[in-house]
Write a protein that holds these residues in place. Structure first.
Motif, PDB file in Angstrom:
ATOM      1  N   LYS A 249      42.968   2.288   8.071  1.00 18.34           N
ATOM      2  CA  LYS A 249      41.661   2.548   7.457  1.00 18.34           C
ATOM      3  C   LYS A 249      40.939   3.674   8.191  1.00 18.34           C
ATOM      4  CE  LYS A 249      37.309   0.283   6.170  1.00 18.34           C
ATOM      5  NZ  LYS A 249      36.554  -1.007   6.181  1.00 18.34           N
TER       6      LYS A 249
ATOM      7  N   SER B 173      42.551   7.037   7.396  1.00 19.95           N
ATOM      8  CA  SER B 173      42.153   7.547   6.083  1.00 19.95           C
ATOM      9  C   SER B 173      40.755   8.149   6.138  1.00 19.95           C
ATOM     10  CB  SER B 173      42.206   6.429   5.040  1.00 19.95           C
ATOM     11  OG  SER B 173      43.541   6.084   4.734  1.00 19.95           O
ATOM     12  N   ALA B 174      39.858   7.519   6.891  1.00 18.31           N
ATOM     13  CA  ALA B 174      38.494   8.062   7.032  1.00 18.31           C
ATOM     14  C   ALA B 174      38.529   9.420   7.719  1.00 18.31           C
ATOM     15  CB  ALA B 174      37.622   7.084   7.810  1.00 18.31           C
TER      16      ALA B 174
END
Length: 256
Positions: free
Chosen positions: A190, A193-194
């Motif tokens: 996560k 991806s950020a």
């Protein structure tokens, strides 16, 4: 099957996974060579914006493969030139997130410290146990560890060879975040991806300036930061980011 696996789980994200479960992901010469090949290629791939490095949910890397070096002499070790394999990771321009579950011992701890961000499980175990087999860390353990946690904590770990848990590592400054073990991998992906959604040139400049600034004077480091800051005003992404802010919309960064 390859001892180091490469996956692309999300846009802009590469996942590099050690794959020697029978040896607790011990870092033999083949693993180091494959890691270097992957990081050289990923560093040069414009489609990759962030890299997650992991050993999977059970073990990060339990250290160097002792069987692979026990009978070697000094010249044998010199001619291996393993520093060139480590260097390929150290100079990778893309941000690296280490997702650490289980053992990160010896070379595994040193490998994690090559990352820019470390997310660790509560039951992760960081250790530099080389003293117990008659040697010392040889891939940055005496240097990166000292820079991360300070002389007194580093000397305690290196001279006793005792492990610290994920929670202890976090309190020492050896990792960025500590989570329940079963949340580590998802959290790393996560975060990757950020970061991958951020402007790539700015990301690369931030990494370069932070790493270079650690070993120069504050005045020189501030100058380096200022020049990189100014340089980013010639990027399309800077124009896009500020215009999107003004227009109250989500920016789309293209790395130009």
């Amino acid at each position: 099957m390859s001892e180091v696996m490469l996956e692309h789980p999300a846009d802009g994200v590469a996942l590099v996974r050690l794959n020697r479960p029978e040896a607790k992901n011990a870092l033999n010469l083949a693993v180091r060579q494959q890691l270097a090949e992957h990081f050289r290629a990923l560093g040069a791939d414009p489609a990759v914006r962030c890299i997650v490095l992991t050993g999977g949910g059970e073990c990060f890397a339990a250290g160097a493969d002792i069987k692979d070096m026990a009978d070697k002499g000094a010249i044998d070790m010199l001619l291996r030139n393993v520093q060139l394999y480590w260097q390929a990771i150290a100079v990778c321009p893309k941000p690296i997130i280490a997702a650490v579950n289980g053992y990160a011992w010896g070379g595994g701890c040193e490998l994690a410290m090559h990352a820019d961000i470390i997310i660790a499980g509560e039951n992760a175990s960081f250790c530099q146990p080389e003293i117990k087999v008659g040697i010392m860390p040889g891939a940055g353990g005496t240097q990166r560890l000292t820079r991360a946690v300070g002389k007194f904590q580093a000397m305690k770990m290196i001279l006793t060879g005792k492990p610290v848990s994920g929670r202890e590592a976090f309190s020492m400054g050896l990792c960025s975040e500590v989570l329940p073990d079963d949340e580590v991998q998802a959290a790393a992906l996560k975060m990757a991806s950020a970061i991958a959604a951020m402007p790539p040139i700015a990301v690369a400049q931030i990494k370069e300036v932070v790493l270079a600034g650690q070993d120069i004077s504050l005045d020189a480091a501030i100058m380096l930061e200022r020049k990189a800051f100014q340089l980013l005003f010639d990027t399309e992404d800077q124009k896009e980011g500020m215009q999107a802010f003004i227009e109250k919309r989500k920016p789309v960064y293209k790395g130009r």
